[in-house]
Design a protein around this motif. Structure first.
Motif, short mmCIF file in Angstrom:
data_model
loop_
_atom_site.label_atom_id
_atom_site.label_comp_id
_atom_site.label_asym_id
_atom_site.label_seq_id
_atom_site.Cartn_x
_atom_site.Cartn_y
_atom_site.Cartn_z
N SER A 424 -11.27 104.51 -73.88
CA SER A 424 -10.41 105.34 -73.24
C SER A 424 -9.52 104.44 -72.17
O SER A 424 -8.29 104.66 -72.19
CB SER A 424 -10.79 106.85 -73.02
OG SER A 424 -9.60 107.59 -72.27
N ASN A 428 -5.63 103.12 -72.45
CA ASN A 428 -4.88 103.69 -71.30
C ASN A 428 -4.21 102.34 -70.54
O ASN A 428 -2.82 102.50 -70.35
CB ASN A 428 -5.40 104.58 -70.40
CG ASN A 428 -5.34 106.05 -70.85
OD1 ASN A 428 -4.23 106.54 -70.81
ND2 ASN A 428 -6.52 106.31 -71.51
N TRP A 495 -2.91 103.81 -78.24
CA TRP A 495 -3.22 104.94 -77.10
C TRP A 495 -3.20 106.26 -77.74
O TRP A 495 -4.11 107.26 -77.56
CB TRP A 495 -2.48 104.64 -75.80
CG TRP A 495 -2.43 105.92 -74.99
CD1 TRP A 495 -3.32 106.21 -74.03
CD2 TRP A 495 -1.48 106.89 -74.93
NE1 TRP A 495 -2.88 107.14 -73.26
CE2 TRP A 495 -2.01 107.75 -73.68
CE3 TRP A 495 -0.30 107.24 -75.35
CZ2 TRP A 495 -1.20 108.73 -73.18
CZ3 TRP A 495 0.37 108.55 -75.07
CH2 TRP A 495 -0.04 109.22 -74.12
N ALA A 496 -2.28 106.64 -78.31
CA ALA A 496 -2.02 108.08 -78.80
C ALA A 496 -2.98 108.21 -79.83
O ALA A 496 -3.51 109.67 -79.76
CB ALA A 496 -0.47 107.95 -79.56
N GLU A 499 -6.72 108.64 -78.03
CA GLU A 499 -6.79 109.82 -77.06
C GLU A 499 -6.75 111.15 -77.82
O GLU A 499 -7.31 112.09 -77.29
CB GLU A 499 -5.67 109.40 -75.91
CG GLU A 499 -5.98 108.50 -74.94
CD GLU A 499 -7.17 108.89 -74.22
OE1 GLU A 499 -7.17 109.09 -73.14
OE2 GLU A 499 -8.18 108.15 -74.62
N THR A 500 -5.98 111.14 -78.57
CA THR A 500 -5.72 112.66 -79.39
C THR A 500 -6.92 112.85 -80.18
O THR A 500 -7.76 113.84 -80.15
CB THR A 500 -4.67 112.57 -80.49
OG1 THR A 500 -3.45 112.13 -79.76
CG2 THR A 500 -4.46 113.84 -81.24
N GLU A 551 -4.08 117.04 -70.64
CA GLU A 551 -4.26 115.75 -71.00
C GLU A 551 -3.76 115.55 -72.47
O GLU A 551 -2.85 114.63 -72.92
CB GLU A 551 -5.59 115.05 -70.86
CG GLU A 551 -5.53 113.40 -70.96
CD GLU A 551 -7.00 113.01 -70.36
OE1 GLU A 551 -7.13 111.60 -70.18
OE2 GLU A 551 -7.94 113.81 -70.01
N HIS A 554 0.01 116.26 -72.71
CA HIS A 554 0.79 115.32 -72.13
C HIS A 554 0.81 113.89 -73.52
O HIS A 554 2.04 113.50 -73.52
CB HIS A 554 -0.02 114.30 -70.98
CG HIS A 554 0.34 113.06 -70.62
ND1 HIS A 554 1.69 112.85 -70.19
CD2 HIS A 554 -0.24 111.79 -70.78
CE1 HIS A 554 1.76 111.56 -70.09
NE2 HIS A 554 0.82 111.04 -70.28
N ILE A 555 -0.08 113.64 -74.14
CA ILE A 555 -0.24 112.83 -75.32
C ILE A 555 0.81 113.35 -76.37
O ILE A 555 1.75 112.48 -76.87
CB ILE A 555 -1.49 112.50 -75.93
CG1 ILE A 555 -2.51 111.97 -74.79
CG2 ILE A 555 -1.64 111.66 -77.09
CD1 ILE A 555 -3.88 112.29 -75.06
N GLN A 558 4.12 112.78 -75.17
CA GLN A 558 4.74 111.40 -75.27
C GLN A 558 5.11 111.01 -76.39
O GLN A 558 6.08 110.24 -76.89
CB GLN A 558 3.78 110.48 -74.66
CG GLN A 558 3.57 110.55 -73.19
CD GLN A 558 4.70 110.30 -72.46
OE1 GLN A 558 5.46 109.36 -72.95
NE2 GLN A 558 4.98 111.16 -71.31
#
Length: 817
Positions: A424, A428, A495-496, A499-500, A551, A554-555, A558
């Motif tokens: 992670s 990031n 990243w997306a 993290e998702t 969090e 936020h993803i 974005q």
């Protein structure tokens, strides 16, 4: 999902527990929007009057044709001797072959078989170039109609402008203008225009006569002959970029696929086609298996149906025929079946088979189903009734093998659990670094130097004309060229995706099916807005709604911002389901990729590749990643483990994960069974103590106010607590240590004050040798710094307008709820 084959070592049990997601027509499983036979590659019919805008010169003399070429291709006052020499040499060469027209002489010369015209010049390269140029002009003015091989075997530098100038077709000009507006490089735009010009030349038509079948025929033939680099292994086709432009113009009917990839996608196979791929010798057994699978297909989706065919046809009966070619019915001898079980232990590649029970259960179901069906329809099934060769002894270790499988999965989760924070942090940091480098590069003009993070960079210009020029920089120290805009885009989606998956616990298919319509909100009476994520039905065919943490929100924000910055909105596109082999409806999918300048929903295979690439990048600096790879489903198991370990009742975790059975969730959790049972029993005791069965009714006003007050009580000094209703604080209000705490970025100065106080207390503890106090303070400092870094990541981005579309024919207030 578009791409590499992904192995699946999960145990495949009986296939009757899956709900069919797509209805099937008689004899064929549904193929979605496009039938595989809806567009058959075929050349268009020859027009009654072939297009010849300069006139018919089929029998004209060399001098007449030369004068027309000079008058049309060369501007007034230019030197004509070179063009005159080229035409006289080429046409003079063709006069040496029999025929009354230039077309007949060309065909007699044999160049339609793929022999370049310039080859007749031997080692004279100048003559070879002159012959090729003259042949191109003759093709463009429709004096000669070559075959595809005859045309593409030659090289022309200006064929597209030649053809356009002679055709003088407003429809073709509009196509070229639309292509010039595509956000791709000039070389790809030129190839799209040349593909259409080549196709019109070969077919002898104008653009208004170009059909989807004709362009598909051109693309398939180019691929078959590898005329432009395409072959069976490349995965590319000529005309890929031109197809969506023609569809958007209205040249192709609305019923045609929107992309060439959709047109060439095979889609679902019929049951007969799927069975016949394995070429069984015994036609009667083949017909039996087709009828059996068709009878079972009503309860299965296509993916499960395909696995059933593989097990019964390829794994079972095909091997039986290899062992005993004379086997005529389902009555297998003990010797034959024993040999089959021995072969079942090893995969075709030589590796041991992990899934022994799947084929055995499929074969047993076949025999038992025939027994049952023969009672109701003896005339159809009775002749195939035979003793089932799969006995109870063959399956007596089924539960043991299941436990061993669960142990391997739990061990896999435990190995990856300490590596997840590293992964992670990597995705990031990678995106943040490349985003900052891109911003710095965009702040200067091409040719200017700039300094970023202590390194001097030079922004360089793109070599080709591009409607959206990519940003490229050169490291002045190492000389390396960095395609920073491309790298930043790849880092963002990496990243997306990672993290998702980590924060939502979604299946890979569920991730790819998230759309702009999946983002919802619930507004409480006090004005607080709770963000929700609607997860489309996947494995269980049950839609679920999960609350989004700050969090995760936020993803998603974005991702929406990325689409809105590039396209003004979230583009509407289709997505190909690699499991069901169908094209979805066009929706504003959040996770998209670009294929031939067209947006397409991300496939599950692409998700696998993104996750695998992130692990490979870490292997260079973290040796523990050298032999460990994450799969998308690993994040789901880790998500479940974290939920239960942090005190969340397991039945709530099952609801968040979309599990119908709590035992499925228990299989995901890599903890000792005693811990799971203890947590669950504690929850049951609390629930039964406060809410007896007779009190399960509509809540009173006081109870409802207490429920709403719970959300107000979650607000604490540093932010908000995410613990669910009815769950006490598991950390005795030690909020810094609680994973449920979401830090408000405005409270970062307060975190710094707390850190200073903790460091002062630790200094005193060291002086007094309070070792237990030192250990507790170190743990608190670790959690504090982790929370601070998380809050800083949120602070790096500005607020995002989600632009959530309203639901038609629905009360807007109800939508917000």
């Amino acid at each position: 999902m578009p791409g590499a084959k992904v192995g699946d070592s999960r145990l495949q049990g009986p296939t009757t527990n899956r709900v069919r997601r797509h209805e099937s027509a008689e004899g064929r499983v549904s193929t979605g929007n496009f039938e595989p036979t809806a567009i058959i590659p075929a050349p268009p019919p020859r027009p009654m009057r072939p297009p010849r805008s300069l006139g018919d010169f089929a029998t004209a003399s060399v001098e007449e044709i030369t004068e027309v070429v000079i008058g049309h291709f060369l501007p007034a006052g230019s030197k004509t001797w070179r063009a005159r020499q080229e035409m006289q040499e080429f046409l003079g060469y063709l006069t040496g072959f029999p025929g009354d027209t230039w077309q007949e002489r060309w065909e007699a010369a044999g160049h339609d078989a793929g022999i370049p015209v310039g080859r007749v010049a031997g080692d004279d390269r100048a003559l070879s170039r002159r012959l090729s140029a003259a042949a191109g002009r003759c093709f463009a003015m429709r004096l000669i109609r070559p075959t595809l091989l005859g045309l593409r075997s030659n090289t022309f530098t200006r064929y597209t402008p030649w053809f356009r100038s002679i055709a003088n077709d407003p429809w073709l000009e509009e196509f070229c203008e639309r292509v010039d507006q595509l956000p791709v490089g000039s070389s790809r735009r030129g190839r799209a225009k040349s593909d259409v010009c080549y196709a019109l030349t070969v077919f002898g038509i104008d653009l208004d006569g170009l059909t989807p079948e004709a362009l598909l025929h051109y693309a398939v033939e180019c691929r078959a002959h590898a005329l432009a680099g395409e072959d069976a292994e490349s995965g590319t086709f000529s005309g890929t970029l031109a197809w969506p432009v023609l569809h958007e113009m209205g040249q192709f009917p609305r019923s045609a696929p929107r992309t060439l990839r959709a047109a060439v996608t095979r889609g679902q196979l019929s049951i007969e086609e799927a069975v016949d791929r394995h070429q069984l010798r015994n036609r009667e057994v083949r017909d039996l298996l087709v009828e059996y699978v068709r009878r079972r297909s009503a309860e299965l989706d296509y993916s499960t149906l395909r696995h059933l065919i593989t097990r019964l046809v390829k794994t079972f009966w095909k091997v039986i025929e290899e062992i005993n070619p004379e086997q005529a019915d389902l009555r297998l001898s003990e010797e034959t079946f024993t040999q089959w079980k021995e072969k079942l232990l090893v995969l075709p590649g030589g590796k041991p088979r992990l899934d022994m029970d799947g084929p055995l259960l499929a074969v047993r179901s076949l025999y038992l189903d025939l027994h049952t069906w023969s009672v109701a329809e003896p005339e159809r099934w009775a002749k195939w009734v035979a003793p089932c060769p799969v006995r109870d002894a063959d399956l007596r270790h089924f539960q043991l093998r299941r436990r061993r499988l669960n142990e391997r999965i739990a061990n896999r989760t435990r190995v990856r659990q300490p590596l997840l924070p590293i992964l992670s942090q990597h995705v990031n940091d990678t995106w943040h670094q490349r985003r900052e480098l891109l911003k710095a590069a965009q702040s200067v003009n091409p040719g200017e130097e700039f300094v970023h993070d202590g390194t001097t960079w030079l922004r360089v210009s793109c070599n080709e004309r591009h409607n959206r020029p990519p940003v490229r920089v050169v490291n002045r120290t190492t000389g390396d060229l960095v395609r920073v805009s491309q790298d930043e885009n790849a880092a963002f989606w990496q990243w997306a995706v990672v993290e998702t998956l980590r924060l939502a616990g979604l299946r890979a298919e569920e991730l790819t099916e998230l759309s702009h319509l999946s983002v919802r909100q619930y507004q409480r009476p006090n004005g607080e807005v709770v963000a929700l994520l609607v997860v489309s039905p996947s494995k269980s065919d049950r839609e679920r709604v999960i609350p989004m943490s700050a969090e995760l929100f936020h993803i998603i924000a974005q991702v929406i911002r990325r689409h809105r910055e590039e396209h003004g909105t979230v583009p509407v596109c289709a997505r190909y389901d690699l499991h069901e082999k169908v094209w979805s409806e066009e929706l504003p999918y959040l996770f998209q990729t670009v294929h031939s300048s067209s947006q397409r929903g991300m496939s599950s295979t692409t998700v696998w590749r993104i996750v695998r690439r992130a692990c490979n990048e870490l292997a260079a600096t973290h040796p523990e990643f050298a032999n460990v790879h994450f799969a998308p489903h690993d994040f789901r198991r880790l998500f479940a483990t974290e939920l239960v370990n942090n005190g969340l009742p397991i039945h709530i975790g099952a609801a968040l994960l979309g599990h119908l059975d709590i035992r499925t969730t228990r299989g995901y959790v890599a903890v000792f069974d005693e811990d799971v049972i203890s947590h669950y029993h504690q929850f049951l005791a609390r629930r039964r103590g406060t809410r007896p069965m007779e009190e399960y009714r509509e809540p009173t006003r006081d109870e409802w106010e207490d429920f709403q007050e719970h959300f107000d009580k979650r607000r604490v000094e540093l932010g908000s607590c995410g613990r669910p209703y009815g769950t006490p604080c598991a950390h005795e209000h030690a909020c810094i240590r609680c994973p449920m705490l979401s830090i408000n970025p405005k409270m970062l100065p307060r975190l710094n004050e707390l850190e200073e106080d903790l460091l002062a207390r630790r200094k005193r503890a060291v002086e007094e040798d309070w070792r237990g106090e030192i250990e507790g303070l170190d743990l608190t400092l670790t959690f504090l710094r982790s929370k601070r870094e998380q809050a800083r990541r949120f602070q790096r981005s500005d607020p995002v307008s989600l632009g959530m579309p309203p639901i038609p024919h629905q009360d807007p207030q109800a939508t917000d709820r």
